[in-house]
Design an enzyme around this catalytic site. Structure first.
Site, PDB file in Angstrom:
ATOM      1  CE  LYS A  13      -2.171  -1.018   3.893  1.00  0.00           C
ATOM      2  NZ  LYS A  13      -1.523  -2.294   4.282  1.00  0.00           N
ATOM      3  NE  ARG A  88      -4.089  -1.170  10.187  1.00  0.00           N
ATOM      4  CZ  ARG A  88      -3.005  -0.592   9.649  1.00  0.00           C
ATOM      5  NH1 ARG A  88      -3.051   0.636   9.216  1.00  0.00           N
ATOM      6  NH2 ARG A  88      -1.891  -1.283   9.549  1.00  0.00           N
ATOM      7  NE  ARG A 127       7.566  -2.746   5.908  1.00  0.00           N
ATOM      8  CZ  ARG A 127       6.275  -2.456   6.088  1.00  0.00           C
ATOM      9  NH1 ARG A 127       5.508  -2.164   5.051  1.00  0.00           N
ATOM     10  NH2 ARG A 127       5.745  -2.475   7.288  1.00  0.00           N
ATOM     11  NE  ARG A 135       6.367  -0.249  10.214  1.00  0.00           N
ATOM     12  CZ  ARG A 135       5.158  -0.236   9.666  1.00  0.00           C
ATOM     13  NH1 ARG A 135       4.986   0.347   8.491  1.00  0.00           N
ATOM     14  NH2 ARG A 135       4.135  -0.786  10.273  1.00  0.00           N
ATOM     15  NE  ARG A 146       2.265  -4.653  11.492  1.00  0.00           N
ATOM     16  CZ  ARG A 146       3.239  -4.381  10.615  1.00  0.00           C
ATOM     17  NH1 ARG A 146       4.454  -4.881  10.778  1.00  0.00           N
ATOM     18  NH2 ARG A 146       2.991  -3.610   9.575  1.00  0.00           N
TER      19      ARG A 146
HETATM   20  P1  AMP Z   1       1.019   0.687   9.286  1.00  0.00           P
HETATM   21  O1  AMP Z   1       2.221   1.528   9.076  1.00  0.00           O
HETATM   22  O2  AMP Z   1      -0.143   1.098   8.424  1.00  0.00           O
HETATM   23  O3  AMP Z   1       1.298  -0.799   9.183  1.00  0.00           O
HETATM   24  O4  AMP Z   1       0.528   0.945  10.804  1.00  0.00           O
HETATM   25  C1  AMP Z   1       1.377   0.658  11.883  1.00  0.00           C
HETATM   26  C2  AMP Z   1       0.558   0.530  13.156  1.00  0.00           C
HETATM   27  O5  AMP Z   1      -0.105   1.756  13.445  1.00  0.00           O
HETATM   28  C3  AMP Z   1      -0.543  -0.525  13.127  1.00  0.00           C
HETATM   29  O6  AMP Z   1      -0.070  -1.827  13.399  1.00  0.00           O
HETATM   30  C4  AMP Z   1      -1.476   0.006  14.233  1.00  0.00           C
HETATM   31  O7  AMP Z   1      -0.937  -0.259  15.507  1.00  0.00           O
HETATM   32  C5  AMP Z   1      -1.398   1.519  14.014  1.00  0.00           C
HETATM   33  N1  AMP Z   1      -2.423   1.986  13.049  1.00  0.00           N
HETATM   34  C6  AMP Z   1      -2.194   2.512  11.797  1.00  0.00           C
HETATM   35  N2  AMP Z   1      -3.350   2.840  11.210  1.00  0.00           N
HETATM   36  C7  AMP Z   1      -4.343   2.505  12.081  1.00  0.00           C
HETATM   37  C8  AMP Z   1      -5.766   2.576  12.040  1.00  0.00           C
HETATM   38  N3  AMP Z   1      -6.411   3.054  10.958  1.00  0.00           N
HETATM   39  N4  AMP Z   1      -6.450   2.150  13.128  1.00  0.00           N
HETATM   40  C9  AMP Z   1      -5.820   1.681  14.215  1.00  0.00           C
HETATM   41  N5  AMP Z   1      -4.493   1.559  14.325  1.00  0.00           N
HETATM   42  C10 AMP Z   1      -3.745   1.979  13.272  1.00  0.00           C
END
Ligand code: AMP
Length: 192
Positions: A13, A88, A127, A135, A146
Site C-alpha cells: 500500500k 482498518r 523490508r 520497523r 498484525r
Molecule cells: P502501518 O504503518 O499502516 O502498518 O501501521 C502501523 C501501526 O499503526 C498498526 O499496526 C497500528 O498499531 C497503528 N495503526 C495505523 N493505522 C491505524 C488505524 N487506521 N487504526 C488503528 N491503528 C492503526
C-alpha cells in the site's frame, strides 16, 4: 480523485501510494506514518499509541477517526488523497463515509491489494526504510499478531465496500510495476 488502498501489512500500500503521489499529485495519508511521528514527538496520542503499535494492536477508533478528519481538511488534500492504512475497522469505515458526506466529498475507488499471507512474513522481514532502517513491528512475531488483527478486524470491512460495488481487487503478488499499472488502469477508467 480520492481513493482507499486496502490490504494486509506488507501488501504494498505504502509503495503504491508514494508512486501515485508523485505521478498524480494526490496526497498520501498514511495513518501508520502519522502515528510513528506522534510517537517520536512524544505527544499525548503518541504516548497512547506506542505500546499498542509495538504489539501490533490497533489504536482506538475515536483517535484514528479524529486524526483523519483533521488531515483530510488540510489544503494539500484538495487535489485528492490516498488513504493508506485507514479505515482498518468497520467502525472507521462507517465514520469515514459519514464525515466525507458532511464535507461533500466522496471516495472514487477502494482498491484491495490481494496478497497471499505466507508471502507477507517474508516480505516484512526483508523490508527496509529509505535509510535502511527496520520497523520494530516488522519483527516476525509482531507480524503474526498484525496479520491476526488484520484477519479479525480489517478483512471484515471488505464486504462493506463489496456490497455497493465499490471494491476493486488487484493481484498484489505481481511485481511492483505490474501492480502500479493495474492501479493506473483502474483510475484512468474512473476518470474517463
Ligand atoms: P502501518 O504503518 O499502516 O502498518 O501501521 C502501523 C501501526 O499503526 C498498526 O499496526 C497500528 O498499531 C497503528 N495503526 C495505523 N493505522 C491505524 C488505524 N487506521 N487504526 C488503528 N491503528 C492503526
Amino acid at each position: 480523485m480520492n481513493i482507499i488502498l486496502l490490504g494486509p501489512p506488507g501488501a504494498g500500500k505504502g509503495t503504491q501510494a508514494k508512486r501515485l503521489e508523485s505521478s498524480r499529485g494526490m496526497k498520501q495519508i498514511s495513518t501508520g506514518d502519522m502515528l510513528r511521528a506522534e510517537v517520536k514527538a512524544e505527544t499525548k496520542i503518541g504516548l497512547q499509541a506506542k505500546d499498542l503499535m509495538a504489539k501490533g494492536q490497533f489504536v482506538p477508533d475515536p483517535i484514528m477517526v479524529q486524526m483523519i478528519e483533521n488531515r483530510i481538511a488540510q489544503p494539500d488534500c484538495a487535489r485528492g488523497f490516498i488513504l493508506d492504512g485507514f479505515p482498518r475497522t468497520e467502525s472507521q469505515a462507517v465514520a469515514l463515509d459519514s464525515m466525507l458526506k458532511e464535507q461533500g466529498l466522496n471516495i472514487d475507488a477502494v482498491i484491495l491489494l490481494d496478497v497471499a499471507e505466507d508471502a507477507l512474513v517474508q516480505r516484512l522481514a526483508e523490508r527496509r526504510g529509505d535509510d535502511g532502517s527496520r520497523r520494530a513491528d516488522d519483527d516476525p512475531e509482531v507480524v503474526r499478531s498484525r496479520l491476526e488483527v488484520y484477519r479479525a478486524q480489517t478483512a471484515p470491512i471488505l464486504p462493506y465496500y463489496e456490497k455497493n460495488g465499490r471494491l476493486k481487487r488487484i493481484d498484489g503478488m505481481q511485481d511492483v510495476g505490474c501492480v502500479g499499472s493495474a492501479i493506473d488502469a483502474l483510475l484512468d477508467a474512473k476518470q474517463a
